[in-house]
Design a protein around this motif. Structure first.
Motif, PDB file in Angstrom:
ATOM      1  N   GLY A   1       0.658  -1.171   0.144  1.00  0.00           N
ATOM      2  CA  GLY A   1      -0.101   0.081   0.128  1.00  0.00           C
ATOM      3  C   GLY A   1       0.778   1.398   0.039  1.00  0.00           C
ATOM      4  N   LYS A   2       2.214   1.159  -0.194  1.00  0.00           N
ATOM      5  CA  LYS A   2       3.060   2.420  -0.110  1.00  0.00           C
ATOM      6  C   LYS A   2       3.083   2.690  -1.531  1.00  0.00           C
ATOM      7  CE  LYS A   2       4.359   2.094   4.395  1.00  0.00           C
ATOM      8  NZ  LYS A   2       5.239   1.834   4.859  1.00  0.00           N
ATOM      9  N   VAL A   3       3.401   4.000  -1.818  1.00  0.00           N
ATOM     10  CA  VAL A   3       3.825   4.716  -2.799  1.00  0.00           C
ATOM     11  C   VAL A   3       5.331   4.575  -3.328  1.00  0.00           C
ATOM     12  CG1 VAL A   3       3.542   6.756  -4.616  1.00  0.00           C
ATOM     13  CG2 VAL A   3       1.702   5.862  -3.374  1.00  0.00           C
ATOM     14  N   THR A   4       5.551   4.351  -4.396  1.00  0.00           N
ATOM     15  CA  THR A   4       7.171   4.051  -4.707  1.00  0.00           C
ATOM     16  C   THR A   4       7.437   4.839  -6.082  1.00  0.00           C
ATOM     17  OG1 THR A   4       7.114   1.991  -5.852  1.00  0.00           O
ATOM     18  CG2 THR A   4       7.419   1.938  -3.427  1.00  0.00           C
ATOM     19  N   GLY A   5       8.534   5.476  -5.935  1.00  0.00           N
ATOM     20  CA  GLY A   5       9.086   6.276  -7.150  1.00  0.00           C
ATOM     21  C   GLY A   5      10.351   5.708  -7.486  1.00  0.00           C
ATOM     22  N   LEU A   6      10.986   5.252  -8.599  1.00  0.00           N
ATOM     23  CA  LEU A   6      11.758   4.731  -9.202  1.00  0.00           C
ATOM     24  C   LEU A   6      12.913   5.302 -10.231  1.00  0.00           C
ATOM     25  CD1 LEU A   6      10.193   1.234  -9.973  1.00  0.00           C
ATOM     26  CD2 LEU A   6      11.072   1.940  -7.718  1.00  0.00           C
TER      27      LEU A   6
ATOM     28  N   LEU B   1       5.290  11.890  -7.071  1.00  0.00           N
ATOM     29  CA  LEU B   1       5.239  11.030  -5.891  1.00  0.00           C
ATOM     30  C   LEU B   1       4.584  11.664  -4.657  1.00  0.00           C
ATOM     31  CD1 LEU B   1       6.870   8.628  -4.709  1.00  0.00           C
ATOM     32  CD2 LEU B   1       8.574  10.234  -3.871  1.00  0.00           C
ATOM     33  N   VAL B   2       4.595  12.784  -4.415  1.00  0.00           N
ATOM     34  CA  VAL B   2       4.089  13.371  -3.282  1.00  0.00           C
ATOM     35  C   VAL B   2       2.558  13.443  -3.278  1.00  0.00           C
ATOM     36  CG1 VAL B   2       3.991  15.681  -2.068  1.00  0.00           C
ATOM     37  CG2 VAL B   2       6.079  14.814  -2.752  1.00  0.00           C
TER      38      VAL B   2
END
Length: 188
Positions: free
Chosen positions: A102-107, A170-171
């Motif tokens: 359930g977390k948002v990730t940015g790569l 992301l934010v």
């Protein structure tokens, strides 16, 4: 306010991955998020052996706690042999579903040669496997030695704009997903 944890998968001094994470963390902070950068160069982590507990390595708990408490995660990796770095993969292997679900990730990936998406695709697969939500804005920085000046400042305006869009996405997506999760908790 959302809390973002950032991890760069490079142990090299003067690492472009670490420099990129610093730039992105500053942009995420400027958007009102709290950011904690976890420097794997400063953590004493064992090789993952599949155990749940690593009593001789308190930094495993520090890593896990920071990611568990974060609403979103930035992952930056150098691309080694067509994939993410072993040090980042090991750090991810020391954690599990409970840290990322359930977390948002940015790569972001960093390459010495031409830009491609091999490491990004591998990280995206890992994030999907552990039930994280990955934003569509991903950044591959090819020929990273050209991207920064000697002081660590970005030299490419187009790359700077892409990192701005990455930070914004992301934010915003972390705020949206966090809002949904908080509404679900208040209904329960």
């Amino acid at each position: 306010m959302v809390k973002i944890a950032g991890i760069a998968g490079s142990l090299r001094s003067g690492s472009y991955s670490q420099q990129t994470l610093k730039v992105v963390a500053e942009r995420v902070k400027a958007l009102g998020a709290e950011v904690e950068v976890l420097d794997l160069r400063q953590l004493n982590l064992p090789f993952c052996d599949g155990s749940d507990e690593y009593p001789d390595y308190p930094d495993v708990d520090k890593l896990r706690k920071a990611v568990l408490e974060a609403d979103g995660i930035i992952l930056v990796t150098p691309e080694y042999h067509g994939s993410l770095s072993g040090v980042l993969k090991n750090a991810l292997d020391l954690m599990g579903f409970e840290h990322f679900s359930g977390k948002v990730t940015g790569l972001i990936s960093i390459l010495g040669g031409q830009s491609n998406s091999n490491a990004l695709n591998d990280m995206r697969t890992i994030m999907r496997w552990i039930h994280a939500w990955t934003i569509p804005e991903q950044v591959a920085i090819g020929q990273a030695w050209k991207a920064f000046d000697e002081a660590g400042n970005l030299q490419d305006e187009n790359l700077s704009k892409r990192l701005d869009a990455f930070a914004q996405s992301l934010v915003e997506n972390t705020q949206k997903l966090r809002g949904v999760n908080q509404r679900e908790m208040s209904v329960a």
